[in-house]
Write a protein that holds these residues in place. Structure first.
Motif, PDB file in Angstrom:
ATOM      1  N   ILE A 707      41.426  -1.226  51.820  1.00 23.61           N
ATOM      2  CA  ILE A 707      41.531  -0.847  53.196  1.00 23.61           C
ATOM      3  C   ILE A 707      42.962  -0.186  53.327  1.00 23.61           C
ATOM      4  CG2 ILE A 707      42.203  -2.009  55.539  1.00 23.61           C
ATOM      5  CD1 ILE A 707      39.862  -3.891  55.211  1.00 23.61           C
ATOM      6  N   ASN A 708      44.026  -0.723  52.663  1.00 25.94           N
ATOM      7  CA  ASN A 708      45.379  -0.093  52.824  1.00 25.94           C
ATOM      8  C   ASN A 708      45.855   0.959  51.845  1.00 25.94           C
ATOM      9  OD1 ASN A 708      45.957  -1.689  54.854  1.00 25.94           O
ATOM     10  ND2 ASN A 708      46.861  -3.320  53.722  1.00 25.94           N
ATOM     11  N   ARG A 709      44.881   1.067  50.811  1.00 29.72           N
ATOM     12  CA  ARG A 709      45.292   2.066  49.791  1.00 29.72           C
ATOM     13  C   ARG A 709      43.751   2.792  49.414  1.00 29.72           C
ATOM     14  NH1 ARG A 709      45.840  -0.822  44.610  1.00 29.72           N
ATOM     15  NH2 ARG A 709      43.907  -0.182  44.285  1.00 29.72           N
ATOM     16  N   PRO A 710      43.644   3.757  50.296  1.00 30.70           N
ATOM     17  CA  PRO A 710      42.431   4.454  50.024  1.00 30.70           C
ATOM     18  C   PRO A 710      42.480   5.346  48.539  1.00 30.70           C
ATOM     19  CG  PRO A 710      43.715   5.896  51.525  1.00 30.70           C
ATOM     20  CD  PRO A 710      44.285   4.458  51.126  1.00 30.70           C
ATOM     21  N   GLY A 711      41.090   5.836  48.222  1.00 31.85           N
ATOM     22  CA  GLY A 711      40.840   6.441  47.165  1.00 31.85           C
ATOM     23  C   GLY A 711      41.070   5.712  45.722  1.00 31.85           C
TER      24      GLY A 711
END
Length: 851
Positions: A707-711
């Protein structure tokens, strides 16, 4: 205008990650043989050995006969080593560990040639605001790094970095990363495409005509066709200059007067991930590391200073060995805990070995000190490990006696009162094998007590005695009244919650301390809230059972907090709670001390969870005061500016408002809250509540699309079941108060540097002869350090007393030192004589003190 395209050849050498340090040692042997062959054939080449001198030791461990060859290449400047011993994390470890890492790194590099005096920290997860001053104390005037920069700091990636004290050094953000030009293509077309991307970024961010091309990567072999590649680059950019360089060569193209000034921590996550919540990964490793650091810097070294003064040789080799074991665990991946399970197991075992060494050396010194008191065998030594006077403080002491009861006496024969904390019986044969060998059946009592010490001079020892007696002491008063108190306040239980009444203001802090359980869908790099979370807190769900004990010196609540939580993420999503978890421990008040001392014990049984202490302060503020490396600093409670833009500006990671402290935080408005911790460093402040992470559990080294770190995932997507910490036992310690003070840093230092007590025991694992040359010493080395805080008390290599201190306050402080004292640099080399000195706000100083 022509550009200077400067190619820097290097390797980045993670000693361990999802591979072990022993695997990389074998690989390093091959790597170094290849590098040295190439450098000897191409003497115009410069190669950077990742800024860490441990690579010298790791290589020579396997190839000791190659030392002369390695030395020739370092002395010629072809191979650049130092200044670090290992590539350390720059937020999570003890500030003294930063100093010692640089000290031993530079010292080892000097044995081979001139060290590379550049603060190279390519992959560290953020940089503390005191680093410019620390670097400069070692003669380092620049840092080159990758993670932590954004355009909120500066438009260009070359700047002047100003530390918390005002020190300025060159800050060079590696805009294309330390790995941007790895494996440069020799094919002209492919090289053209690659260079176009690199040059576009460097043209955008470089503040001069120089363009730094970082030709290297993790464990990357030296690129043997680099000359051919350079010829092709010259064809691509005929108007530019192309050359091989080192970091110093790049700095020559910068003009200080034209550079922007960047202040404070470098922890922005626009271009590279910072992993702000890595401070709570593998808390078993982090707490163990913190325990060893605290014992080494706050106990063993000052204790060994006292020992050296009275005739016990200073254990230089032991201290260095312990320190280097620590440094081996301090790399960003290692102390971060973001490794494979096998690597974390190896790190933990090495830390256990370091703990055995530090514990044994501390006990050895204390035993020798007690044996120096030849008047009686019933000796207790009390040691003040601080160079400042201490008065009216409690010392924790363990005794082993044949009787359950005993009396204590000071040097003058006056009986000394104490508080019984815990007592248990055991077989003396399990302590001392000679008892078992002689088939003796002896029961002894192991007792933990607290003793109040009226006064102690700096770096001094006092000798108490004890007498075993049959007479029972007065029983500890137990009461059903659910309250303990002292002159500063009352801690009481009401409606299954803990509350605190501050006596001076009569303000009541309802539900002052509770424990929160929530889900964790993250990985070893980042806490991530689950898509479906369910947050539970002991304030509503817990059963609180307790007993209360009171004496004249101390009152304590012994409590158990039990509540039901989900066993894993599936249960959390379904709102099920099949796990019953318990936190047991104590909340203790001492007379004449405003702090509430908290100890909690817990054995984890749940997965995919995060546990936090919650302190309900009611203080709504925009900033929090914390300690960093040898400094105080104010941090924002909420990162409003980055959080407003991170999504539209395509930051690689959300800049969550979870921060790192060293050992305290303080909130202040019309009233004040101060929290002191031992090893708990990750905090968040929301709506007047201070949250401190106890530990978190999760399933993988890396996951994608958090959620806080896409990709992409950080690291690799391998399962790490050990990270669930099943059946791992923890002990958490902290203390809090509500006093209006500005000296939290000094209070935190005293909290971490308690008086030391030790009994000369009848039964021991090992036998010792007393040292006949050890003579009790009455030298007074008490220093008046005013508002300054001691960071290190140790002996230099030629056994002179070295004190490192700093001024965490906003005002300068003037100190008067003993005759014959000298200023020293961070390499512990004497500089000029000094009698009186003014220490500026946030300034660090070293002194060699004449004894």
């Amino acid at each position: 205008m022509s550009r200077d395209i400067k190619i820097l050849m290097h390797t980045h050498w993670d000693r361990e990650w999802y591979f072990t340090k022993d695997e990389t040692k074998v690989l390093l042997r091959n790597h170094m043989q290849d590098v040295m062959d190439y450098l000897e054939d191409n003497p115009e080449t410069i190669y950077i050995l990742d800024g860490q001198s441990v690579m010298i030791d790791d290589y020579l461990e396997l190839e000791p006969t190659e030392e002369p060859r390695l030395k020739r290449l370092i002395q010629s400047g072809n191979l650049r080593v130092g200044p670090w011993y290992t590539q350390t994390d720059l937020l999570l470890v003890h500030g003294e560990s930063i100093f010692r890492n640089l000290y031993y790194g530079i010292k080892r590099a000097r044995e081979f040639g001139e060290p590379m005096l550049v603060g190279y920290a390519p992959d560290t997860f953020g940089h503390a605001s005191q680093m410019p001053q620390i670097y400069q104390q070692f003669g380092i005037e620049s840092t080159f790094f990758w993670r932590g920069f954004s355009e909120l700091k500066a438009e260009k990636s070359d700047f002047l970095w100003e530390g918390v004290d005002g020190t300025r050094i060159f800050g060079i953000n590696l805009a294309t990363g330390y790995q941007g030009a790895k494996y440069l293509e020799s094919d002209p077309k492919l090289l053209s495409e690659r260079m176009a991307k690199l040059m576009h970024v460097l043209d955008t961010y470089s503040a001069s005509n120089s363009r730094l091309i970082m030709n290297g990567h993790d464990q990357m072999p030296l690129q043997r066709d680099i000359k051919q590649v350079m010829t092709e680059i010259e064809k691509l950019y005929p108007e530019d200059n192309v050359s091989l360089t080192d970091f110093e060569g790049y700095l020559q193209g910068l003009n200080k007067d034209e550079l922007e000034i960047v202040r404070g921590e470098l922890t922005d996550s626009k271009h590279a991930r910072i992993h702000r919540t890595i401070g709570s990964t593998r808390m078993d490793i982090k707490l163990l590391n913190n325990e060893i650091e605290t014992k080494l810097y706050h106990t063993l070294e000052p204790l060994a200073v006292i020992g050296e003064r009275v005739g016990i040789p200073y254990p230089h080799g032991v201290v260095e060995r312990i320190a280097k074991l620590l440094f081996g665990a301090h790399a960003h991946d290692s102390i971060g805990g973001c490794n494979s399970d096998s690597v974390n197991q190896d790190i933990k075992q090495r830390l256990i070995n370091a703990k055995e060494m530090v514990d044994t050396q501390i006990e050895l010194h204390l035993r020798l000190l007690t044996m120096a008191n030849k008047a009686t065998n019933n000796t207790i030594v009390i040691v003040n490990p601080s160079p400042e006077k201490r008065a009216g403080e409690m010392v924790s002491l363990e005794l082993i006696t044949r009787t359950k009861n005993f009396d204590l006496y000071d040097e003058s024969g006056q009986q000394v009162d104490y508080v019984l904390d815990h007592q248990q019986s055991e077989d003396a044969g399990l302590i001392d094998r000679q008892v078992a060998a002689r088939l003796k059946d002896i029961t002894v009592y192991r007792t933990n007590i607290y003793v109040k010490v009226d006064e102690m001079r700096g770096l001094s020892a006092r000798y108490f005695t004890y007498e075993e007696v049959e007479t029972k002491r007065a029983e500890v008063k137990q009461t059903k009244n659910a309250m303990i108190k002292n002159d500063f306040g009352q801690l009481f239980i009401e409606d299954n919650q803990l509350h605190y009444r501050h006596k001076k203001t009569n303000r009541v802090y309802h539900n002052v301390l509770s424990i929160e359980n929530s889900g964790d869908a993250g990985d070893s790099y980042d806490y991530s809230p689950p898509v479906t979370d369910w947050v539970l807190n002991t304030q509503a769900e817990a059963d609180l059972s307790f007993t209360i004990e009171k004496t004249a010196l101390s009152e304590v609540i012994k409590l158990t907090l039990a509540f039901s939580v989900p066993s894993n993420q599936t249960e959390r999503e379904n709102k099920q709670t099949t796990a019953r978890v318990e936190f047991t421990g104590t909340c203790r008040l001492f007379e004449n001390d405003p702090k509430v001392y908290v100890e909690l014990n817990h054995t984890n049984t749940t997965a995919d969870s995060r546990y936090r202490l919650v302190f309900r302060t009611g203080i709504i503020t925009d900033e929090v005061k914390v300690d960093g490396y040898l400094s105080d600093q104010l941090k924002p409670v909420y990162l409003s500016e980055p959080l407003a833009i991170w999504e539209q500006d395509n930051w690689v990671e959300k800049p969550v408002s979870i921060e790192t402290m060293q050992s305290y935080l303080s909130l202040k408005r019309d009233h004040q809250f101060n929290l002191y911790t031992k090893g708990l460093k990750e905090y968040e402040v929301v709506d007047g509540n201070a949250y401190v992470t106890l530990f978190r559990t999760f399933s993988h080294l890396g996951k994608r699309n958090l959620i806080n770190r896409p990709g992409r995932p950080s690291g690799i997507e391998i399962k790490t079941p050990d990270n669930q910490l099943k059946d791992t036992s923890f002990t958490f310690n902290c203390a809090f108060d509500f006093e209006q003070i500005e000296t939290q840093n000094k209070q935190a230092n005293r909290y971490l540097t308690p008086l030391i007590g030790y009994q000369r025991k009848e039964f021991n694992r090992f036998n010792l002869n007393p040292r006949p040359k050890v003579k009790l010493d009455d030298t007074d080395v008490t220093l008046n350090l005013g508002q300054c805080v001691v960071s290190a008390v140790k002996c230099t290599e030629d056994n002179q007393l070295l004190i490192r201190l700093y001024n965490p306050m906003d005002q300068p402080d003037t100190l008067t030192l003993p005759e014959g004292s000298k200023r020293a640099n961070a390499m512990e080399e004497p500089l000029q004589d000094v009698k009186e000195v003014t220490v500026k706000p946030q300034e660090i100083m070293q002194f060699i003190i004449h004894q």
